[in-house]
Design a protein around this motif. Structure first.
Motif, mmCIF file in Angstrom:
data_model
loop_
_atom_site.group_PDB
_atom_site.id
_atom_site.type_symbol
_atom_site.label_atom_id
_atom_site.label_comp_id
_atom_site.label_asym_id
_atom_site.label_seq_id
_atom_site.Cartn_x
_atom_site.Cartn_y
_atom_site.Cartn_z
ATOM 1 N N MET A 1 0.919 -1.276 0.031
ATOM 2 C CA MET A 1 -0.314 -0.154 0.191
ATOM 3 C C MET A 1 0.983 1.031 -0.187
ATOM 4 S SD MET A 1 -3.380 -1.221 0.204
ATOM 5 C CE MET A 1 -4.299 0.647 1.029
ATOM 6 N N THR A 2 0.342 1.994 -0.767
ATOM 7 C CA THR A 2 1.386 3.453 -0.964
ATOM 8 C C THR A 2 0.642 4.039 0.662
ATOM 9 O OG1 THR A 2 -0.748 4.486 -2.060
ATOM 10 C CG2 THR A 2 1.612 3.922 -3.229
ATOM 11 N N THR A 3 1.599 5.368 1.788
ATOM 12 C CA THR A 3 0.995 5.908 2.653
ATOM 13 C C THR A 3 2.144 7.230 1.814
ATOM 14 O OG1 THR A 3 2.683 5.846 3.215
ATOM 15 C CG2 THR A 3 1.671 4.223 3.576
ATOM 16 N N ALA A 4 1.479 8.202 2.707
ATOM 17 C CA ALA A 4 1.406 9.694 2.106
ATOM 18 C C ALA A 4 2.924 9.772 1.955
ATOM 19 C CB ALA A 4 1.329 10.250 3.670
ATOM 20 N N ALA A 5 3.841 9.401 2.722
ATOM 21 C CA ALA A 5 5.848 9.545 3.074
ATOM 22 C C ALA A 5 6.520 8.427 1.414
ATOM 23 C CB ALA A 5 5.720 7.943 3.602
ATOM 24 N N SER A 7 4.577 8.292 -1.492
ATOM 25 C CA SER A 7 3.298 8.329 -2.764
ATOM 26 C C SER A 7 4.570 7.940 -3.987
ATOM 27 C CB SER A 7 2.935 9.466 -2.475
ATOM 28 O OG SER A 7 3.555 11.116 -2.875
ATOM 29 N N PRO A 8 3.340 8.015 -4.906
ATOM 30 C CA PRO A 8 4.464 7.065 -6.322
ATOM 31 C C PRO A 8 4.562 8.979 -7.073
ATOM 32 C CG PRO A 8 2.129 7.132 -6.145
ATOM 33 C CD PRO A 8 1.984 7.278 -5.282
ATOM 34 N N TRP A 9 5.824 8.258 -7.690
ATOM 35 C CA TRP A 9 6.020 10.100 -8.224
ATOM 36 C C TRP A 9 5.337 9.584 -10.285
ATOM 37 C CZ3 TRP A 9 9.465 8.157 -12.614
ATOM 38 C CH2 TRP A 9 10.004 7.197 -12.915
ATOM 39 N N ILE A 10 5.546 10.372 -10.803
ATOM 40 C CA ILE A 10 4.695 10.091 -11.903
ATOM 41 C C ILE A 10 5.799 10.157 -13.228
ATOM 42 C CG2 ILE A 10 3.084 11.418 -12.914
ATOM 43 C CD1 ILE A 10 1.661 12.296 -10.479
ATOM 44 N N LEU A 11 5.459 9.703 -14.285
ATOM 45 C CA LEU A 11 5.867 10.133 -15.174
ATOM 46 C C LEU A 11 5.194 10.338 -16.532
ATOM 47 C CD1 LEU A 11 8.620 8.532 -16.877
ATOM 48 C CD2 LEU A 11 7.053 6.437 -17.546
ATOM 49 N N GLY A 12 5.784 10.920 -17.087
ATOM 50 C CA GLY A 12 5.359 11.157 -18.299
ATOM 51 C C GLY A 12 5.227 10.724 -19.124
ATOM 52 N N LEU A 13 4.241 10.316 -20.071
ATOM 53 C CA LEU A 13 4.436 9.349 -21.413
ATOM 54 C C LEU A 13 3.116 10.592 -22.271
ATOM 55 C CD1 LEU A 13 5.427 6.831 -23.026
ATOM 56 C CD2 LEU A 13 3.559 6.162 -22.097
ATOM 57 N N THR A 14 4.703 10.401 -23.104
ATOM 58 C CA THR A 14 4.308 12.047 -24.711
ATOM 59 C C THR A 14 5.096 10.937 -26.048
ATOM 60 O OG1 THR A 14 3.568 13.380 -25.702
ATOM 61 C CG2 THR A 14 5.344 13.759 -24.605
ATOM 62 N N GLY A 15 4.468 11.380 -26.895
ATOM 63 C CA GLY A 15 4.900 10.646 -28.433
ATOM 64 C C GLY A 15 4.210 11.557 -29.497
ATOM 65 N N GLY A 16 4.363 11.740 -30.647
ATOM 66 C CA GLY A 16 3.300 12.319 -31.422
ATOM 67 C C GLY A 16 2.410 11.502 -32.291
ATOM 68 N N ILE A 17 1.678 11.667 -32.686
ATOM 69 C CA ILE A 17 0.491 10.506 -33.797
ATOM 70 C C ILE A 17 1.667 9.989 -34.057
ATOM 71 C CG2 ILE A 17 0.286 12.075 -35.612
ATOM 72 C CD1 ILE A 17 -2.074 11.273 -36.004
ATOM 73 N N HIS A 34 0.528 2.135 -12.218
ATOM 74 C CA HIS A 34 -0.411 2.308 -12.100
ATOM 75 C C HIS A 34 -1.175 3.575 -13.360
ATOM 76 C CE1 HIS A 34 -4.550 3.871 -9.594
ATOM 77 N NE2 HIS A 34 -3.440 4.395 -10.196
ATOM 78 N N LEU A 35 -1.584 3.166 -14.484
ATOM 79 C CA LEU A 35 -1.400 4.695 -15.282
ATOM 80 C C LEU A 35 -3.029 5.078 -16.162
ATOM 81 C CD1 LEU A 35 -0.011 3.949 -19.137
ATOM 82 C CD2 LEU A 35 -2.251 3.754 -19.379
ATOM 83 N N VAL A 36 -3.082 6.579 -16.334
ATOM 84 C CA VAL A 36 -3.873 7.662 -16.410
ATOM 85 C C VAL A 36 -3.753 7.509 -17.783
ATOM 86 C CG1 VAL A 36 -3.511 9.659 -15.706
ATOM 87 C CG2 VAL A 36 -6.229 8.717 -15.586
ATOM 88 N N ASP A 37 -4.910 7.737 -18.767
ATOM 89 C CA ASP A 37 -4.552 8.308 -19.878
ATOM 90 C C ASP A 37 -5.088 9.648 -19.742
ATOM 91 O OD1 ASP A 37 -5.192 9.182 -23.184
ATOM 92 O OD2 ASP A 37 -4.774 6.843 -22.903
ATOM 93 N N LYS A 108 -3.375 7.870 -6.596
ATOM 94 C CA LYS A 108 -4.550 7.066 -5.450
ATOM 95 C C LYS A 108 -3.379 5.688 -5.868
ATOM 96 C CE LYS A 108 -8.914 8.557 -5.648
ATOM 97 N NZ LYS A 108 -10.229 9.509 -6.241
ATOM 98 N N ALA A 109 -2.611 5.599 -6.838
ATOM 99 C CA ALA A 109 -1.416 4.661 -7.017
ATOM 100 C C ALA A 109 -0.826 3.581 -6.395
ATOM 101 C CB ALA A 109 -0.571 5.054 -8.315
ATOM 102 N N GLU A 110 -0.591 2.562 -6.285
ATOM 103 C CA GLU A 110 -0.468 1.740 -5.485
ATOM 104 C C GLU A 110 1.351 1.382 -6.004
ATOM 105 O OE1 GLU A 110 -2.854 -0.823 -3.617
ATOM 106 O OE2 GLU A 110 -4.189 1.020 -2.869
ATOM 107 N N SER A 111 1.652 1.503 -7.713
ATOM 108 C CA SER A 111 1.949 1.020 -8.343
ATOM 109 C C SER A 111 3.509 1.834 -7.308
ATOM 110 C CB SER A 111 2.560 1.213 -8.957
ATOM 111 O OG SER A 111 1.909 2.317 -9.534
ATOM 112 N N PRO A 112 5.084 1.689 -7.402
ATOM 113 C CA PRO A 112 6.357 2.593 -6.976
ATOM 114 C C PRO A 112 5.916 4.262 -7.186
ATOM 115 C CG PRO A 112 7.020 0.870 -6.926
ATOM 116 C CD PRO A 112 5.770 0.431 -7.385
ATOM 117 N N TYR A 113 5.794 4.139 -9.370
ATOM 118 C CA TYR A 113 5.517 5.195 -10.041
ATOM 119 C C TYR A 113 3.910 4.823 -10.578
ATOM 120 C CZ TYR A 113 7.403 2.622 -14.359
ATOM 121 O OH TYR A 113 7.213 1.625 -14.504
ATOM 122 N N ALA A 114 3.640 6.293 -11.574
ATOM 123 C CA ALA A 114 2.085 5.974 -11.977
ATOM 124 C C ALA A 114 3.060 6.710 -13.524
ATOM 125 C CB ALA A 114 1.126 6.496 -10.914
#
Length: 207
Positions: A1-5, A7-17, A34-37, A108-114
């Motif tokens: 479980m993630t805790t406030a201490a 919290s997952p860091w966020i990887l931005g994923l991008t690329g052109g069409i 954990h991923l959101v589009d 809310k991610a429960e993986s080390p990074y999202a």
């Protein structure tokens, strides 16, 4: 479980069409990340009953709705592509709402990074809310070829989309990691797997 201490860091994923960012995103999900589009979040904020949809109908009229009350994206796209001012109005309405959806979900991610996937990560400025940026890069000729095969759109439409997105140089300037996706899917998966193992060693997105 993630805790406030932790919290997952966020990887931005991008690329052109046509770069293959969706295939890359799917691989991260298969690896348990954990991923959101951004495109998903953009759909959430305009669902029937949400305030954003009411504002859009108020401005553009009921012609932007389908028979079941859902947003008719194609109709709206035609209206805003023809008029930069309308497009700016829509972006000003939706971008803050989409951002709220995305970052409350990622927290809310429960993986080390999202992972946050967005074709407009750089243009929208939302890369500033991530700790690291991965760019899926591809030569422009291959971008055009893949998009034509996938979407059945015209070369003119593909060029218009490319023109609206950040230039390759601009994306690469913001990248911490670059994956040149000019081979097949198994090779892409292998590269993502290697990056994933590296990312698991990071705290806060930095070595």
């Amino acid at each position: 479980m993630t805790t406030a201490a932790f919290s997952p860091w966020i990887l931005g994923l991008t690329g052109g069409i046509g770069s293959g960012k969706s295939a890359a995103a799917e691989r991260f999900v298969e690896l348990g990340v954990h991923l959101v589009d951004a495109d998903q979040a953009a759909r959430w904020v305009v669902e029937p009953g949400r305030p954003a949809l009411a504002s859009i109908v108020e401005r553009f009229g009921a012609g932007v709705l389908q028979g079941d009350g859902q947003l008719d994206r194609a109709a709206l796209r035609q209206l805003i592509f023809a008029d930069p001012e309308q497009r700016r109005w829509l972006e000003a309405l939706l971008h803050p709402l989409i951002g709220q959806e995305i970052f409350s979900y990622l927290a809310k991610a429960e993986s080390p990074y999202a992972v946050y996937v967005s074709p407009l990560l750089i243009e929208s400025g939302q890369y500033r809310k991530t700790q690291r940026v991965l760019v899926i890069d591809v030569p422009q000729a291959l971008q055009v070829q893949r998009t034509l095969q996938r979407d059945g759109t015209s070369p003119e439409q593909v060029q218009a989309i490319l023109a609206a997105q950040a230039t390759r140089e601009e994306r690469l300037r913001h990248a911490n990691d670059v994956l040149v996706n000019d081979r097949d899917v198994p090779w892409l998966h292998e590269q993502i797997d290697q990056l994933h193992h590296f990312y698991l060693t990071l705290r806060g997105g930095q070595p």
